[in-house]
Design a protein around this motif. Structure first.
Motif, PDB file in Angstrom:
ATOM      1  N   UNK A 115       6.235  10.640  13.317  1.00  0.00           N
ATOM      2  CA  UNK A 115       7.254   9.626  13.033  1.00  0.00           C
ATOM      3  C   UNK A 115       6.582   8.598  12.127  1.00  0.00           C
ATOM      4  N   UNK A 116       6.891   8.666  10.838  1.00  0.00           N
ATOM      5  CA  UNK A 116       6.137   7.913   9.843  1.00  0.00           C
ATOM      6  C   UNK A 116       6.988   6.779   9.263  1.00  0.00           C
ATOM      7  N   UNK A 117       6.334   5.698   8.885  1.00  0.00           N
ATOM      8  CA  UNK A 117       7.035   4.566   8.264  1.00  0.00           C
ATOM      9  C   UNK A 117       6.339   4.235   6.956  1.00  0.00           C
ATOM     10  N   UNK A 118       7.084   4.371   5.851  1.00  0.00           N
ATOM     11  CA  UNK A 118       6.556   4.094   4.513  1.00  0.00           C
ATOM     12  C   UNK A 118       7.309   2.920   3.909  1.00  0.00           C
ATOM     13  N   UNK A 119       6.728   2.328   2.859  1.00  0.00           N
ATOM     14  CA  UNK A 119       7.399   1.238   2.162  1.00  0.00           C
ATOM     15  C   UNK A 119       6.415   0.205   1.677  1.00  0.00           C
ATOM     16  N   UNK A 120       6.808  -0.525   0.633  1.00  0.00           N
ATOM     17  CA  UNK A 120       5.927  -1.550   0.075  1.00  0.00           C
ATOM     18  C   UNK A 120       5.615  -2.612   1.112  1.00  0.00           C
ATOM     19  N   UNK A 121       6.608  -2.991   1.898  1.00  0.00           N
ATOM     20  CA  UNK A 121       6.390  -4.007   2.921  1.00  0.00           C
ATOM     21  C   UNK A 121       7.278  -3.695   4.121  1.00  0.00           C
ATOM     22  N   UNK A 122       6.886  -4.224   5.272  1.00  0.00           N
ATOM     23  CA  UNK A 122       7.636  -3.985   6.506  1.00  0.00           C
ATOM     24  C   UNK A 122       7.142  -2.798   7.305  1.00  0.00           C
ATOM     25  N   UNK A 123       6.233  -2.001   6.721  1.00  0.00           N
ATOM     26  CA  UNK A 123       5.875  -0.755   7.419  1.00  0.00           C
ATOM     27  C   UNK A 123       5.001  -0.997   8.653  1.00  0.00           C
ATOM     28  N   UNK A 167       1.713   4.843  10.256  1.00  0.00           N
ATOM     29  CA  UNK A 167       2.037   4.029   9.094  1.00  0.00           C
ATOM     30  C   UNK A 167       1.643   4.816   7.845  1.00  0.00           C
ATOM     31  N   UNK A 168       2.619   5.118   7.009  1.00  0.00           N
ATOM     32  CA  UNK A 168       2.408   5.967   5.826  1.00  0.00           C
ATOM     33  C   UNK A 168       2.081   5.087   4.623  1.00  0.00           C
ATOM     34  N   UNK A 169       0.837   5.141   4.174  1.00  0.00           N
ATOM     35  CA  UNK A 169       0.352   4.236   3.134  1.00  0.00           C
ATOM     36  C   UNK A 169       0.498   4.869   1.757  1.00  0.00           C
ATOM     37  N   UNK A 170       1.167   4.167   0.842  1.00  0.00           N
ATOM     38  CA  UNK A 170       1.361   4.712  -0.512  1.00  0.00           C
ATOM     39  C   UNK A 170       0.171   4.458  -1.419  1.00  0.00           C
ATOM     40  N   UNK A 171      -0.781   3.588  -1.020  1.00  0.00           N
ATOM     41  CA  UNK A 171      -1.955   3.329  -1.846  1.00  0.00           C
ATOM     42  C   UNK A 171      -2.701   4.638  -2.107  1.00  0.00           C
ATOM     43  N   UNK A 172      -3.064   4.872  -3.348  1.00  0.00           N
ATOM     44  CA  UNK A 172      -3.797   6.084  -3.723  1.00  0.00           C
ATOM     45  C   UNK A 172      -3.017   7.362  -3.361  1.00  0.00           C
ATOM     46  N   UNK A 173      -1.685   7.234  -3.241  1.00  0.00           N
ATOM     47  CA  UNK A 173      -0.806   8.363  -2.878  1.00  0.00           C
ATOM     48  C   UNK A 173      -1.207   9.022  -1.553  1.00  0.00           C
ATOM     49  N   UNK A 174      -1.798   8.228  -0.668  1.00  0.00           N
ATOM     50  CA  UNK A 174      -2.291   8.768   0.609  1.00  0.00           C
ATOM     51  C   UNK A 174      -1.195   9.439   1.420  1.00  0.00           C
ATOM     52  N   UNK A 175       0.041   8.908   1.345  1.00  0.00           N
ATOM     53  CA  UNK A 175       1.114   9.449   2.201  1.00  0.00           C
ATOM     54  C   UNK A 175       1.554  10.848   1.791  1.00  0.00           C
ATOM     55  N   UNK A 176       1.058  11.341   0.652  1.00  0.00           N
ATOM     56  CA  UNK A 176       1.402  12.709   0.238  1.00  0.00           C
ATOM     57  C   UNK A 176       0.699  13.765   1.096  1.00  0.00           C
ATOM     58  N   UNK A 177      -0.260  13.361   1.909  1.00  0.00           N
ATOM     59  CA  UNK A 177      -0.911  14.311   2.820  1.00  0.00           C
ATOM     60  C   UNK A 177      -0.098  14.533   4.093  1.00  0.00           C
ATOM     61  N   UNK A 198       2.848   2.541 -13.711  1.00  0.00           N
ATOM     62  CA  UNK A 198       4.213   2.113 -14.028  1.00  0.00           C
ATOM     63  C   UNK A 198       5.081   2.114 -12.779  1.00  0.00           C
ATOM     64  N   UNK A 199       6.179   1.371 -12.860  1.00  0.00           N
ATOM     65  CA  UNK A 199       7.157   1.369 -11.776  1.00  0.00           C
ATOM     66  C   UNK A 199       7.700   2.773 -11.559  1.00  0.00           C
ATOM     67  N   UNK A 200       7.953   3.490 -12.661  1.00  0.00           N
ATOM     68  CA  UNK A 200       8.531   4.835 -12.577  1.00  0.00           C
ATOM     69  C   UNK A 200       7.617   5.782 -11.798  1.00  0.00           C
ATOM     70  N   UNK A 201       6.315   5.667 -12.039  1.00  0.00           N
ATOM     71  CA  UNK A 201       5.352   6.524 -11.325  1.00  0.00           C
ATOM     72  C   UNK A 201       5.326   6.177  -9.836  1.00  0.00           C
ATOM     73  N   UNK A 202       5.466   4.895  -9.545  1.00  0.00           N
ATOM     74  CA  UNK A 202       5.488   4.444  -8.148  1.00  0.00           C
ATOM     75  C   UNK A 202       6.704   5.019  -7.421  1.00  0.00           C
ATOM     76  N   UNK A 203       7.874   4.920  -8.062  1.00  0.00           N
ATOM     77  CA  UNK A 203       9.101   5.443  -7.454  1.00  0.00           C
ATOM     78  C   UNK A 203       9.052   6.970  -7.320  1.00  0.00           C
ATOM     79  N   UNK A 204       8.454   7.631  -8.297  1.00  0.00           N
ATOM     80  CA  UNK A 204       8.311   9.092  -8.251  1.00  0.00           C
ATOM     81  C   UNK A 204       7.455   9.507  -7.056  1.00  0.00           C
TER      82      UNK A 204
END
Length: 460
Positions: A115-123, A167-177, A198-204
């Motif tokens: 049960x994972x929680x991702x996001x820029x803030x609030x996670x 807590x699913x961390x997007x830094x360094x695309x860690x949450x892709x594991x 870029x913002x686009x890469x972040x959203x992707x």
């Protein structure tokens, strides 16, 4: 992790909040757990007390004998460690299995229901809330959190449950594991542009994350996010927000320092949810946490009790003094949207009072990319005191200082820049009504001394 000969775990970068949770997982399994960290801290001292062998000098000679056998020792490292770190080089050259923290969490989501929680803030808050609700229920859970839960005094919960909250961390695309069974996505305001560009890469990156949800599971996403999800067949989709969505709140009552609301859900609505940590932003965080807990079988009674007894997270809207004369708190907020939400919440709680923020910006790149947004968010407050930028992993960037934020604060805001070394003197020499310390750097280390200074003033 699945190696039956596994006897030891070695951490290169042992003292991070996320790494320490995994260290505790292995300590509880009875393995030899050792590692290196750059500097001692309260967290590393606790880990040593719990049985972890930690040293603070970069040296191959300091690696314990039990961690020198490639067939029986797993090495876990943090991306913040440079590639030429002596110990990391030793492990690489001698054929050890080396994994990032995120890879280890990924294995856990394959062994348990993640049960994972991702996001820029609030996670951090949302994942800690969900873990508390689940742990208090008959379902129980394991949990790997990004902050210290005040309910448990740790960032880690161990149980025999099949559920693991991460807590699913997007830094360094860690949450892709990760391979979540279910995930919440709280927000996708661009961050870590030093990594993404870029913002686009972040959203992707968030789009790709949604492809990893396991069939039969679910996505619970905040309404109105810019990202496009890409769900595998068989994954259910729900949205949530404060006032609308599949899950939302109605009949919100904020009075006498408390917050109560009705939780509206497609599964079963639950009236009279009381927030144990009554902060306006926690209504939305609570909606997401309860949605995930309810989708996995938590009852209305579980939700009510869990939310009422939730005690918060260290450094997340963390009240140190709460009197009629003075309110003092610290908050880890370090992204403009987090600062905005924090400032808005404190404004709502303390209408008509004079609010002062001491803000230590975090990272040169983040300040460079978002200084106008920081200034806009901070301009909701009456007085803003800036310190120098906390560099963390970065070298200075020419022309990037706290002055950029200072110059963009709106007219009418009382503002100043001081050295971090002078913060205690500033607190001692000034009067405050409501004071908040903001940022993810090391200024929080001075909060205990600030609390004592302010309590001494009140006592006079």
């Amino acid at each position: 992790m699945e190696n039956k000969d596994l006897k030891a775990i070695y951490f290169v970068g042992a003292g991070g909040i996320g790494m320490s949770a995994i260290a505790r997982y292995y300590l509880n399994r009875g393995l030899v757990v050792a590692g290196y960290d750059k500097t001692p801290s309260e967290l590393t001292r606790q880990l040593e007390h719990e049985g972890m062998l930690i040293h603070y000098e970069e040296s191959v000679d300091k690696i314990p004998q039990a961690c020198r056998q490639p067939q029986s020792c797993l090495v876990i490292y943090t991306p913040a460690i440079p590639a030429d770190h002596q110990e990391l080089v030793y492990f690489r050259e001698h054929g050890f299995e080396i994994q990032k923290r995120a890879q280890v969490l990924g294995l856990l989501t394959r062994e348990h229901r993640g049960l994972c929680v991702a996001g820029t803030h609030g996670k951090t808050t949302t994942s800690t809330m969900c873990a508390h609700i689940m742990h208090q229920s008959s379902l129980d859970c394991n949990a790997f959190l990004g902050g210290i839960s005040k309910n448990y005094g740790t960032n880690y919960i161990l149980s025999d449950s099949d559920y693991v909250v991460i807590e699913a961390d997007e830094f360094d695309r860690s949450f892709h594991w990760l391979r979540p069974w279910m995930t919440v996505i709280t927000s996708t305001d661009p961050d870590h542009l030093d990594i993404y560009g870029t913002k686009e890469a972040y959203l992707e990156s968030f789009r790709h994350y949604t492809t990893l949800i396991q069939p039969g599971g679910a996505l619970i996403i905040h309404r109105g996010l810019e990202m496009q999800e890409d769900l595998p067949q068989g994954v259910r989709r729900y949205d949530y927000a404060l006032h609308e969505g599949d899950f939302h709140a109605e009949n919100i009552r904020i009075e006498n320092g408390g917050i109560t609301f009705d939780f509206v859900s497609p599964i079963e609505s639950v009236p009279n949810i009381e927030l144990g940590q009554p902060i306006p932003i926690n209504i939305e965080n609570g909606i997401a946490a309860m949605a995930m807990a309810q989708l996995n079988g938590c009852t209305p009674e579980d939700l009510r009790y869990g939310m009422k007894t939730y005690g918060g997270v260290d450094r997340r809207f963390d009240f140190k003094i709460k009197t009629d004369r003075l309110v003092f708190l610290s908050d880890y907020a370090h992204h403009p949207k987090e600062i905005y939400q924090s400032a808005r919440s404190i404004r709502e709680l303390y209408k008509g009072r004079h609010i002062t923020a001491i803000f230590q910006p975090h990272l040169y790149t983040r300040t460079r990319d978002f200084y106008r947004d920081f200034a806009d968010a901070l301009s909701q407050l009456d007085e803003v005191v800036l310190t120098e930028i906390y560099p963390a992993r970065e070298l200075p960037i020419e022309g990037v200082t706290s002055q950029l934020i200072y110059d963009n604060l709106k007219p009418g805001v009382d503002k100043k820049i001081i050295n971090k070394a002078d913060v205690l003197d500033f607190v001692r020499d000034h009067s405050f009504d409501v004071l908040i310390v903001l940022g993810a750097g090391d200024l929080d280390n001075q909060v205990p001394q600030m609390t004592k200074l302010l309590n001494d003033k009140i006592a006079k």
